[in-house]
Design an enzyme around this catalytic site. Sequence first.
Site, short mmCIF file in Angstrom:
data_model
loop_
_atom_site.label_atom_id
_atom_site.label_comp_id
_atom_site.label_asym_id
_atom_site.label_seq_id
_atom_site.Cartn_x
_atom_site.Cartn_y
_atom_site.Cartn_z
N ASN A 355 -5.23 -6.38 2.91
CA ASN A 355 -3.87 -6.30 3.45
C ASN A 355 -3.16 -5.08 2.89
O ASN A 355 -2.31 -5.17 2.01
CB ASN A 355 -3.10 -7.58 3.15
CG ASN A 355 -1.77 -7.64 3.86
OD1 ASN A 355 -0.72 -7.44 3.27
ND2 ASN A 355 -1.82 -7.89 5.16
N GLY A 398 0.07 -9.35 1.03
CA GLY A 398 0.00 -8.07 0.35
C GLY A 398 1.02 -7.08 0.86
O GLY A 398 2.00 -7.45 1.52
N ARG A 400 1.16 -4.91 3.31
CA ARG A 400 1.50 -4.91 4.74
C ARG A 400 2.33 -6.13 5.10
O ARG A 400 3.31 -6.01 5.84
CB ARG A 400 0.24 -4.85 5.62
CG ARG A 400 0.59 -4.62 7.10
CD ARG A 400 -0.64 -4.58 8.00
NE ARG A 400 -0.28 -4.12 9.34
CZ ARG A 400 0.21 -4.88 10.31
NH1 ARG A 400 0.42 -6.18 10.08
NH2 ARG A 400 0.49 -4.38 11.50
N CYS A 401 1.96 -7.28 4.57
CA CYS A 401 2.73 -8.50 4.85
C CYS A 401 4.19 -8.36 4.42
O CYS A 401 5.08 -8.93 5.04
CB CYS A 401 2.12 -9.69 4.11
SG CYS A 401 0.57 -10.30 4.79
N MET A 402 4.42 -7.63 3.34
CA MET A 402 5.77 -7.54 2.75
C MET A 402 6.62 -6.44 3.37
O MET A 402 7.71 -6.16 2.85
CB MET A 402 5.67 -7.32 1.24
CG MET A 402 5.03 -8.46 0.48
SD MET A 402 5.18 -8.28 -1.32
CE MET A 402 4.20 -6.80 -1.61
#
Length: 411
Positions: A355, A398, A400-402
Amino acid sequence: MTAQTPIHVYSEIGKLKKVLLHRPGKEIENLMPDYLERLLFDDIPFLEDAQKEHDAFAQALRDEGIEVLYLETLAAESLVTPEIREAFIDEYLSEANIRGRATKKAIRELLMAIEDNQELIEKTMAGVQKSELPEIPASEKGLTDLVESNYPFAIDPMPNLYFTRDPFATIGTGVSLNHMFSETRNRETLYGKYIFTHHPIYGGGKVPMVYDRNETTRIEGGDELVLSKDVLAVGISQRTDAASIEKLLVNIFKQNLGFKKVLAFEFANNRKFMHLDTVFTMVDYDKFTIHPEIEGDLRVYSVTYDNEELHIIEEKGDLAELLAANLGVEKVDLIRCGGDNLVAAGREQWNDGSNTLTIAPGVVVVYNRNTITNAILESKGLKLIKIHGSELVRGRGGPRCMSMPFEREDI
Protein backbone atom coordinates in the site's frame (compact mmCIF):
# COMPACT_ATOMS: atom_id res chain seq x y z
CA MET A 1 -6.22 22.86 -11.63
CA THR A 2 -8.35 25.93 -12.32
CA ALA A 3 -11.01 27.74 -10.35
CA GLN A 4 -13.57 25.79 -12.42
CA THR A 5 -11.91 22.39 -11.87
CA PRO A 6 -10.44 22.25 -8.35
CA ILE A 7 -9.86 18.47 -8.65
CA HIS A 8 -7.31 17.15 -11.16
CA VAL A 9 -6.15 13.54 -10.86
CA TYR A 10 -5.33 11.68 -14.07
CA SER A 11 -2.76 9.20 -12.79
CA GLU A 12 -1.45 7.33 -9.76
CA ILE A 13 2.10 8.62 -10.27
CA GLY A 14 2.02 12.21 -11.56
CA LYS A 15 3.73 14.70 -9.26
CA LEU A 16 1.42 15.16 -6.29
CA LYS A 17 0.55 18.82 -5.71
CA LYS A 18 -2.30 18.70 -3.19
CA VAL A 19 -3.54 15.94 -0.88
CA LEU A 20 -6.24 15.40 1.75
CA LEU A 21 -5.43 13.78 5.11
CA HIS A 22 -7.20 13.36 8.45
CA ARG A 23 -5.14 13.66 11.62
CA PRO A 24 -6.24 10.88 14.01
CA GLY A 25 -8.29 12.36 16.82
CA LYS A 26 -10.32 11.44 19.87
CA GLU A 27 -12.26 8.87 17.87
CA ILE A 28 -9.24 6.58 18.36
CA GLU A 29 -9.57 6.88 22.14
CA ASN A 30 -13.15 5.64 21.87
CA LEU A 31 -11.99 2.24 20.66
CA MET A 32 -12.36 -0.55 23.21
CA PRO A 33 -11.66 -4.29 22.98
CA ASP A 34 -15.26 -5.49 23.18
CA TYR A 35 -16.29 -3.52 20.09
CA LEU A 36 -13.25 -3.65 17.80
CA GLU A 37 -14.92 -5.87 15.20
CA ARG A 38 -17.97 -3.61 15.11
CA LEU A 39 -15.67 -0.65 14.35
CA LEU A 40 -13.49 -2.58 11.84
CA PHE A 41 -10.32 -2.53 13.93
CA ASP A 42 -8.06 -5.38 15.05
CA ASP A 43 -6.18 -3.43 17.72
CA ILE A 44 -6.16 -0.08 19.53
CA PRO A 45 -3.54 2.48 18.44
CA PHE A 46 -1.91 4.71 21.05
CA LEU A 47 -3.30 8.09 19.97
CA GLU A 48 -0.37 10.26 21.07
CA ASP A 49 2.12 8.22 19.06
CA ALA A 50 -0.29 7.77 16.14
CA GLN A 51 -0.58 11.57 15.92
CA LYS A 52 3.20 11.96 15.99
CA GLU A 53 3.54 9.41 13.20
CA HIS A 54 0.79 11.09 11.19
CA ASP A 55 2.33 14.54 11.68
CA ALA A 56 5.65 13.17 10.42
CA PHE A 57 3.85 11.70 7.39
CA ALA A 58 2.26 15.08 6.64
CA GLN A 59 5.61 16.85 7.07
CA ALA A 60 7.33 14.38 4.74
CA LEU A 61 4.77 15.33 2.09
CA ARG A 62 5.25 19.06 2.72
CA ASP A 63 9.01 18.59 2.43
CA GLU A 64 8.37 17.36 -1.12
CA GLY A 65 6.42 20.53 -1.95
CA ILE A 66 2.96 19.01 -1.50
CA GLU A 67 0.13 21.10 -0.05
CA VAL A 68 -1.57 19.17 2.75
CA LEU A 69 -5.28 19.67 3.40
CA TYR A 70 -7.20 18.20 6.31
CA LEU A 71 -10.65 16.62 6.13
CA GLU A 72 -11.71 18.14 9.44
CA THR A 73 -10.75 21.64 8.24
CA LEU A 74 -12.50 21.41 4.86
CA ALA A 75 -15.62 20.00 6.51
CA ALA A 76 -15.65 22.86 9.03
CA GLU A 77 -15.17 25.41 6.23
CA SER A 78 -18.18 23.90 4.46
CA LEU A 79 -20.59 24.91 7.23
CA VAL A 80 -20.85 28.34 5.66
CA THR A 81 -24.20 29.43 7.12
CA PRO A 82 -26.14 28.69 10.32
CA GLU A 83 -28.74 26.89 8.20
CA ILE A 84 -26.16 24.58 6.59
CA ARG A 85 -24.58 23.96 9.98
CA GLU A 86 -27.93 22.94 11.47
CA ALA A 87 -28.73 20.77 8.45
CA PHE A 88 -25.39 19.00 8.89
CA ILE A 89 -26.13 18.29 12.57
CA ASP A 90 -29.59 16.96 11.77
CA GLU A 91 -28.32 14.75 8.95
CA TYR A 92 -25.50 13.47 11.16
CA LEU A 93 -28.02 12.59 13.88
CA SER A 94 -30.39 10.91 11.43
CA GLU A 95 -27.59 8.55 10.33
CA ALA A 96 -26.18 7.87 13.80
CA ASN A 97 -28.56 5.05 14.77
CA ILE A 98 -29.48 6.77 18.03
CA ARG A 99 -31.72 4.81 20.37
CA GLY A 100 -34.47 6.87 21.94
CA ARG A 101 -35.94 10.32 21.30
CA ALA A 102 -34.71 11.76 24.59
CA THR A 103 -31.14 10.68 23.82
CA LYS A 104 -31.29 12.21 20.35
CA LYS A 105 -32.60 15.49 21.74
CA ALA A 106 -29.80 15.62 24.35
CA ILE A 107 -27.11 15.00 21.72
CA ARG A 108 -28.57 17.65 19.43
CA GLU A 109 -28.40 20.17 22.26
CA LEU A 110 -24.80 19.14 22.98
CA LEU A 111 -23.77 19.63 19.34
CA MET A 112 -25.70 22.87 18.83
CA ALA A 113 -23.93 24.33 21.87
CA ILE A 114 -20.50 23.89 20.24
CA GLU A 115 -19.73 27.28 18.69
CA ASP A 116 -16.53 26.52 16.77
CA ASN A 117 -17.16 24.65 13.50
CA GLN A 118 -13.98 22.59 13.59
CA GLU A 119 -14.62 21.59 17.19
CA LEU A 120 -18.11 20.53 16.11
CA ILE A 121 -16.76 18.44 13.23
CA GLU A 122 -14.17 16.77 15.45
CA LYS A 123 -16.85 15.97 18.03
CA THR A 124 -19.03 14.29 15.43
CA MET A 125 -16.02 12.21 14.39
CA ALA A 126 -15.17 11.23 17.96
CA GLY A 127 -18.64 9.92 18.80
CA VAL A 128 -20.64 10.49 21.97
CA GLN A 129 -20.38 8.43 25.13
CA LYS A 130 -23.56 8.04 27.15
CA SER A 131 -21.66 9.39 30.14
CA GLU A 132 -21.41 12.78 28.40
CA LEU A 133 -25.19 13.20 28.40
CA PRO A 134 -27.51 14.18 31.25
CA GLU A 135 -29.28 11.29 32.93
CA ILE A 136 -32.51 10.46 31.13
CA PRO A 137 -35.47 10.13 33.53
CA ALA A 138 -36.78 6.58 33.75
CA SER A 139 -40.17 7.75 32.53
CA GLU A 140 -38.61 8.93 29.23
CA LYS A 141 -36.55 5.81 28.54
CA GLY A 142 -37.67 3.54 25.73
CA LEU A 143 -37.21 -0.21 25.54
CA THR A 144 -33.97 0.17 23.57
CA ASP A 145 -32.51 2.41 26.29
CA LEU A 146 -33.18 -0.28 28.86
CA VAL A 147 -32.04 -3.25 26.76
CA GLU A 148 -28.78 -1.60 25.61
CA SER A 149 -27.97 0.06 28.92
CA ASN A 150 -24.48 -1.48 29.07
CA TYR A 151 -23.38 -0.25 25.64
CA PRO A 152 -21.21 2.82 26.37
CA PHE A 153 -21.90 4.91 23.25
CA ALA A 154 -24.90 6.96 22.28
CA ILE A 155 -23.14 7.51 18.92
CA ASP A 156 -20.29 5.31 17.75
CA PRO A 157 -16.91 6.88 16.95
CA MET A 158 -15.45 6.87 13.42
CA PRO A 159 -11.91 5.57 14.02
CA ASN A 160 -11.29 4.70 10.36
CA LEU A 161 -11.42 8.33 9.25
CA TYR A 162 -7.65 8.68 8.98
CA PHE A 163 -7.95 6.43 5.93
CA THR A 164 -9.18 9.30 3.75
CA ARG A 165 -8.79 7.22 0.57
CA ASP A 166 -12.06 5.33 1.04
CA PRO A 167 -15.13 7.55 1.70
CA PHE A 168 -14.71 9.30 -1.65
CA ALA A 169 -12.29 9.05 -4.56
CA THR A 170 -11.03 11.72 -6.95
CA ILE A 171 -11.16 10.57 -10.57
CA GLY A 172 -10.05 13.00 -13.28
CA THR A 173 -11.87 16.23 -12.46
CA GLY A 174 -14.69 14.39 -10.69
CA VAL A 175 -15.36 12.62 -7.43
CA SER A 176 -16.96 9.32 -6.49
CA LEU A 177 -18.83 9.93 -3.23
CA ASN A 178 -19.00 6.37 -2.07
CA HIS A 179 -21.54 4.13 -0.37
CA MET A 180 -19.34 2.09 1.93
CA PHE A 181 -19.30 -1.57 2.92
CA SER A 182 -20.23 -1.10 6.58
CA GLU A 183 -22.62 1.15 8.47
CA THR A 184 -19.66 2.13 10.67
CA ARG A 185 -17.81 3.69 7.75
CA ASN A 186 -20.71 4.83 5.60
CA ARG A 187 -21.34 7.72 8.00
CA GLU A 188 -17.88 9.05 7.05
CA THR A 189 -19.13 10.01 3.59
CA LEU A 190 -21.28 12.79 5.09
CA TYR A 191 -18.20 15.01 5.36
CA GLY A 192 -17.47 14.58 1.66
CA LYS A 193 -21.07 15.41 0.81
CA TYR A 194 -20.85 18.76 2.60
CA ILE A 195 -17.40 19.56 1.20
CA PHE A 196 -18.45 18.93 -2.41
CA THR A 197 -21.79 20.67 -1.95
CA HIS A 198 -20.99 23.71 0.18
CA HIS A 199 -17.23 24.35 0.45
CA PRO A 200 -16.22 27.72 -1.07
CA ILE A 201 -13.60 26.05 -3.31
CA TYR A 202 -14.85 22.49 -3.80
CA GLY A 203 -18.62 22.93 -3.54
CA GLY A 204 -21.26 24.57 -5.68
CA GLY A 205 -21.17 22.02 -8.50
CA LYS A 206 -17.53 22.65 -9.42
CA VAL A 207 -16.71 18.94 -9.05
CA PRO A 208 -18.79 16.45 -11.09
CA MET A 209 -20.23 13.57 -9.04
CA VAL A 210 -19.74 10.15 -10.63
CA TYR A 211 -21.19 8.14 -7.73
CA ASP A 212 -23.57 9.08 -4.91
CA ARG A 213 -23.52 7.99 -1.28
CA ASN A 214 -27.25 7.24 -1.43
CA GLU A 215 -26.75 4.32 -3.82
CA THR A 216 -27.65 0.94 -2.33
CA THR A 217 -24.60 -0.93 -3.63
CA ARG A 218 -21.15 -0.51 -2.13
CA ILE A 219 -17.86 0.91 -3.37
CA GLU A 220 -14.76 2.26 -1.59
CA GLY A 221 -11.87 4.43 -2.72
CA GLY A 222 -9.22 1.81 -2.02
CA ASP A 223 -10.66 -0.05 -5.01
CA GLU A 224 -10.46 2.95 -7.37
CA LEU A 225 -7.10 3.56 -9.09
CA VAL A 226 -6.35 6.05 -11.89
CA LEU A 227 -3.68 4.35 -14.01
CA SER A 228 -3.53 7.00 -16.75
CA LYS A 229 -5.60 9.67 -18.47
CA ASP A 230 -7.21 6.86 -20.47
CA VAL A 231 -7.35 3.88 -18.11
CA LEU A 232 -8.85 3.26 -14.67
CA ALA A 233 -8.47 0.18 -12.49
CA VAL A 234 -11.18 -0.92 -10.07
CA GLY A 235 -11.22 -3.78 -7.60
CA ILE A 236 -14.07 -6.23 -7.03
CA SER A 237 -13.28 -6.98 -3.41
CA GLN A 238 -14.59 -7.48 0.11
CA ARG A 239 -15.64 -3.82 0.15
CA THR A 240 -16.69 -3.14 -3.48
CA ASP A 241 -19.24 -5.09 -5.53
CA ALA A 242 -19.59 -5.46 -9.28
CA ALA A 243 -22.96 -3.66 -9.43
CA SER A 244 -21.42 -0.50 -7.98
CA ILE A 245 -18.60 -0.62 -10.48
CA GLU A 246 -21.05 -0.76 -13.37
CA LYS A 247 -22.92 2.29 -12.04
CA LEU A 248 -19.65 4.17 -11.50
CA LEU A 249 -18.35 3.40 -14.98
CA VAL A 250 -21.54 4.41 -16.77
CA ASN A 251 -21.43 7.76 -14.95
CA ILE A 252 -17.73 8.29 -15.68
CA PHE A 253 -18.19 7.57 -19.38
CA LYS A 254 -21.36 9.69 -19.62
CA GLN A 255 -19.67 12.66 -17.94
CA ASN A 256 -16.86 12.54 -20.51
CA LEU A 257 -14.04 12.79 -17.98
CA GLY A 258 -11.67 11.49 -20.65
CA PHE A 259 -11.28 7.85 -19.67
CA LYS A 260 -11.60 5.22 -22.41
CA LYS A 261 -11.23 1.90 -20.60
CA VAL A 262 -11.51 0.35 -17.16
CA LEU A 263 -9.67 -2.75 -15.95
CA ALA A 264 -11.75 -4.52 -13.28
CA PHE A 265 -9.74 -6.78 -10.97
CA GLU A 266 -11.61 -9.59 -9.21
CA PHE A 267 -9.69 -11.14 -6.32
CA ALA A 268 -10.09 -12.85 -2.93
CA ASN A 269 -12.97 -11.57 -0.80
CA ASN A 270 -11.54 -11.25 2.73
CA ARG A 271 -10.31 -8.67 5.23
CA LYS A 272 -6.67 -9.48 4.53
CA PHE A 273 -7.14 -8.18 0.98
CA MET A 274 -9.95 -5.71 1.69
CA HIS A 275 -9.14 -3.32 -1.19
CA LEU A 276 -7.26 -3.47 -4.48
CA ASP A 277 -4.72 -0.96 -3.16
CA THR A 278 -3.77 -3.30 -0.30
CA VAL A 279 -2.40 -5.76 -2.87
CA PHE A 280 -1.63 -3.69 -5.98
CA THR A 281 -0.30 -0.13 -6.44
CA MET A 282 1.45 1.75 -9.24
CA VAL A 283 4.89 3.14 -8.36
CA ASP A 284 6.35 4.25 -11.73
CA TYR A 285 5.48 4.44 -15.41
CA ASP A 286 6.17 0.73 -15.78
CA LYS A 287 6.29 -0.65 -12.24
CA PHE A 288 3.68 -1.94 -9.80
CA THR A 289 3.79 -3.52 -6.37
CA ILE A 290 1.71 -6.67 -6.08
CA HIS A 291 1.02 -9.21 -3.38
CA PRO A 292 1.96 -12.62 -4.83
CA GLU A 293 -0.89 -14.38 -3.06
CA ILE A 294 -3.51 -12.81 -5.34
CA GLU A 295 -1.86 -13.65 -8.65
CA GLY A 296 -3.17 -17.19 -9.00
CA ASP A 297 -6.86 -16.37 -8.48
CA LEU A 298 -6.88 -12.92 -10.11
CA ARG A 299 -9.37 -12.33 -12.93
CA VAL A 300 -9.26 -9.14 -14.99
CA TYR A 301 -12.05 -7.70 -17.15
CA SER A 302 -11.71 -4.89 -19.71
CA VAL A 303 -14.69 -2.55 -19.75
CA THR A 304 -15.43 0.02 -22.46
CA TYR A 305 -18.52 2.09 -23.28
CA ASP A 306 -20.15 2.49 -26.67
CA ASN A 307 -23.69 3.28 -27.86
CA GLU A 308 -24.73 3.85 -24.23
CA GLU A 309 -23.73 0.31 -23.24
CA LEU A 310 -20.87 -1.22 -21.28
CA HIS A 311 -18.85 -3.80 -23.18
CA ILE A 312 -17.06 -6.30 -20.95
CA ILE A 313 -14.34 -8.78 -21.96
CA GLU A 314 -12.52 -11.15 -19.63
CA GLU A 315 -8.81 -10.81 -20.29
CA LYS A 316 -6.66 -13.90 -20.57
CA GLY A 317 -2.91 -14.22 -20.37
CA ASP A 318 -0.14 -12.43 -18.53
CA LEU A 319 -1.04 -9.52 -16.23
CA ALA A 320 2.21 -7.65 -16.89
CA GLU A 321 1.63 -7.83 -20.65
CA LEU A 322 -1.97 -6.64 -20.23
CA LEU A 323 -0.85 -3.64 -18.18
CA ALA A 324 1.96 -2.80 -20.61
CA ALA A 325 -0.44 -2.84 -23.56
CA ASN A 326 -2.94 -0.58 -21.79
CA LEU A 327 -0.32 1.87 -20.53
CA GLY A 328 1.61 2.09 -23.79
CA VAL A 329 4.93 0.93 -22.35
CA GLU A 330 7.24 -1.81 -23.62
CA LYS A 331 7.02 -3.96 -20.49
CA VAL A 332 5.77 -3.79 -16.91
CA ASP A 333 7.64 -4.99 -13.84
CA LEU A 334 5.41 -6.51 -11.14
CA ILE A 335 7.34 -6.14 -7.87
CA ARG A 336 6.22 -8.74 -5.36
CA CYS A 337 5.63 -7.70 -1.77
CA GLY A 338 8.08 -9.69 0.35
CA GLY A 339 9.81 -11.05 -2.73
CA ASP A 340 9.65 -14.81 -3.20
CA ASN A 341 9.44 -15.58 0.53
CA LEU A 342 5.91 -16.64 1.44
CA VAL A 343 6.29 -15.71 5.13
CA ALA A 344 7.75 -12.27 4.40
CA ALA A 345 5.09 -11.63 1.76
CA GLY A 346 2.26 -12.44 4.17
CA ARG A 347 3.73 -10.43 7.04
CA GLU A 348 4.61 -7.35 5.01
CA GLN A 349 1.32 -7.31 3.11
CA TRP A 350 -0.50 -7.39 6.48
CA ASN A 351 1.60 -4.36 7.42
CA ASP A 352 0.74 -2.64 4.12
CA GLY A 353 3.94 -3.28 2.23
CA SER A 354 1.90 -3.15 -1.00
CA ASN A 355 0.00 0.00 0.00
CA THR A 356 2.38 2.65 -1.30
CA LEU A 357 1.74 6.32 -2.10
CA THR A 358 3.52 7.48 -5.24
CA ILE A 359 4.17 11.23 -5.12
CA ALA A 360 6.09 11.45 -8.41
CA PRO A 361 7.20 8.84 -10.96
CA GLY A 362 9.50 6.48 -9.08
CA VAL A 363 9.19 8.37 -5.77
CA VAL A 364 7.18 6.43 -3.21
CA VAL A 365 6.09 6.87 0.43
CA VAL A 366 6.25 3.60 2.39
CA TYR A 367 6.24 2.32 5.95
CA ASN A 368 9.83 1.75 7.09
CA ARG A 369 8.89 -1.52 8.81
CA ASN A 370 8.52 -3.48 5.55
CA THR A 371 12.25 -3.93 5.13
CA ILE A 372 12.27 -6.76 2.60
CA THR A 373 9.79 -5.14 0.22
CA ASN A 374 11.51 -1.78 0.61
CA ALA A 375 14.90 -3.26 -0.27
CA ILE A 376 13.42 -4.81 -3.41
CA LEU A 377 11.83 -1.50 -4.41
CA GLU A 378 15.14 0.30 -3.95
CA SER A 379 16.92 -2.35 -6.00
CA LYS A 380 14.53 -1.48 -8.85
CA GLY A 381 15.71 2.14 -8.77
CA LEU A 382 12.82 3.63 -6.82
CA LYS A 383 13.35 6.45 -4.34
CA LEU A 384 11.63 5.68 -1.04
CA ILE A 385 10.42 8.13 1.58
CA LYS A 386 10.16 5.94 4.66
CA ILE A 387 7.81 6.84 7.50
CA HIS A 388 7.23 5.27 10.91
CA GLY A 389 3.83 3.67 11.33
CA SER A 390 3.85 1.28 14.27
CA GLU A 391 0.59 2.79 15.60
CA LEU A 392 -0.98 3.89 12.33
CA VAL A 393 -0.66 0.41 10.83
CA ARG A 394 -2.86 -1.05 13.58
CA GLY A 395 -5.83 0.26 11.58
CA ARG A 396 -4.73 -1.89 8.60
CA GLY A 397 -3.81 0.83 6.15
CA GLY A 398 -0.69 2.37 4.66
CA PRO A 399 0.37 5.64 3.00
CA ARG A 400 -2.06 5.31 0.07
CA CYS A 401 -4.96 4.48 2.38
CA MET A 402 -4.20 7.56 4.49
CA SER A 403 -4.24 10.04 1.59
CA MET A 404 -6.60 11.33 -1.08
CA PRO A 405 -4.95 13.27 -3.94
CA PHE A 406 -6.76 16.43 -4.97
CA GLU A 407 -4.25 17.53 -7.60
CA ARG A 408 -1.52 15.80 -9.59
CA GLU A 409 0.54 16.99 -12.54
CA ASP A 410 -0.24 15.21 -15.79
CA ILE A 411 2.26 12.64 -17.05
